[in-house]
Design an enzyme around this catalytic site. Sequence first.
Site, short mmCIF file in Angstrom:
data_model
loop_
_atom_site.label_atom_id
_atom_site.label_comp_id
_atom_site.label_asym_id
_atom_site.label_seq_id
_atom_site.Cartn_x
_atom_site.Cartn_y
_atom_site.Cartn_z
N VAL A 70 -16.30 -41.11 6.51
CA VAL A 70 -17.18 -40.36 7.40
C VAL A 70 -16.75 -38.89 7.42
CG1 VAL A 70 -17.83 -40.00 9.82
CG2 VAL A 70 -17.91 -42.29 8.84
N ALA A 71 -15.45 -38.65 7.42
CA ALA A 71 -14.96 -37.27 7.37
C ALA A 71 -15.44 -36.58 6.11
CB ALA A 71 -13.44 -37.25 7.46
N GLY A 72 -15.41 -37.30 4.99
CA GLY A 72 -15.90 -36.73 3.74
C GLY A 72 -17.38 -36.42 3.78
N ASP A 81 -17.72 -33.29 5.71
CA ASP A 81 -17.31 -32.15 4.88
C ASP A 81 -18.45 -31.73 3.95
OD1 ASP A 81 -14.79 -32.16 6.02
OD2 ASP A 81 -13.87 -33.30 4.37
N ILE A 136 -10.99 -48.65 7.29
CA ILE A 136 -11.15 -49.93 7.99
C ILE A 136 -10.29 -51.01 7.34
CG2 ILE A 136 -12.79 -51.79 8.45
CD1 ILE A 136 -14.93 -49.63 8.88
N VAL A 183 -13.52 -53.95 -7.85
CA VAL A 183 -14.25 -55.12 -7.36
C VAL A 183 -15.59 -55.30 -8.05
CG1 VAL A 183 -13.11 -55.14 -5.11
CG2 VAL A 183 -15.27 -53.88 -5.39
N TYR A 196 -28.29 -48.42 0.17
CA TYR A 196 -27.14 -48.94 0.91
C TYR A 196 -27.60 -49.95 1.96
CZ TYR A 196 -23.06 -48.85 4.05
OH TYR A 196 -22.01 -49.19 4.85
N ASN A 252 -13.84 -56.31 2.33
CA ASN A 252 -14.10 -55.03 2.98
C ASN A 252 -14.56 -53.95 2.01
OD1 ASN A 252 -13.57 -52.73 5.02
ND2 ASN A 252 -12.18 -52.27 3.33
N LYS A 281 -26.47 -53.86 2.16
CA LYS A 281 -25.79 -54.43 3.32
C LYS A 281 -26.62 -55.53 3.98
CE LYS A 281 -21.84 -52.30 3.33
NZ LYS A 281 -20.59 -53.05 3.06
#
Length: 256
Positions: free
Chosen positions: A192-194, A197, A20, A63, A154, A89, A158
């Site tokens: 998300v792919a990770g 997986d 992103i 960060v 999480y 971000n 957030k």
Amino acid sequence: MSSSEPAARHVLVTGATRGIGRAIAAAFVAAGDRVTVLGRTPRSAAAAAEALGPTATSVAADVTDAAALTAALAAAADASGPIDVLVSNAGGADTAPLARMSVDALRAMMALNVEPLLVAAQAVVPAMKARGGGRIITIASTAGLKGYAYVGAYCAAKHAAVGLTRALAQELARSGVTVNAVCPGFTDTDLVAGSLDALEAKTGRDRADLLAEFTKVNPMGRLITPDEVAAACLWLASPAAGAVTGQAIAVAGGEL
């Protein structure tokens, strides 16, 4: 860029080396802005900036290290001028059921997803106020607006990110600085792919079935694209959104 758009604003995006953040940085470059990519390492940040073109530069910081983040923001301002648009971000998620969720894990999520928002805002707001305006955009999540099972730490972080955004918006409303959050749903990124997986390896389930678990909460039945999140950021940074502050805008296909 229309004639009413400010020319060549300085936009800094944290976590802009991939996903992103990378899409947001690319969108601002395409809009004609100067963009500073803030990445975790000098190499990754420099590579991302080089790929974005000559109007992009880079700085590096973890960060979660307040001193390093403050120094990186100062270096970016020294190199490319005061920061007109800050897009916070950088972030990350951790998963655990209640029985295995530790206080340390909660603190780690706060340190990654909330504390840098405060540090970065404190670094850029004085100059924004002195110039009569600016834009601060937090990339939060639908997890900042609702709950999801097994990601309690999480979600808590957030939610805190959205709360801090709304509080700062109230405090800065008369200064010309707007503060908003963009809250994507599950987005088509390498993170998300990770996750897919890892779940595929752990459970042996078919990847298509696992992806369906991610997309079933979206009435559109698909992942959000990074470019869709970037488009929301471009609008929030535009003169047309000058009266929009304190908002948490869901880019989630109707999930909320």
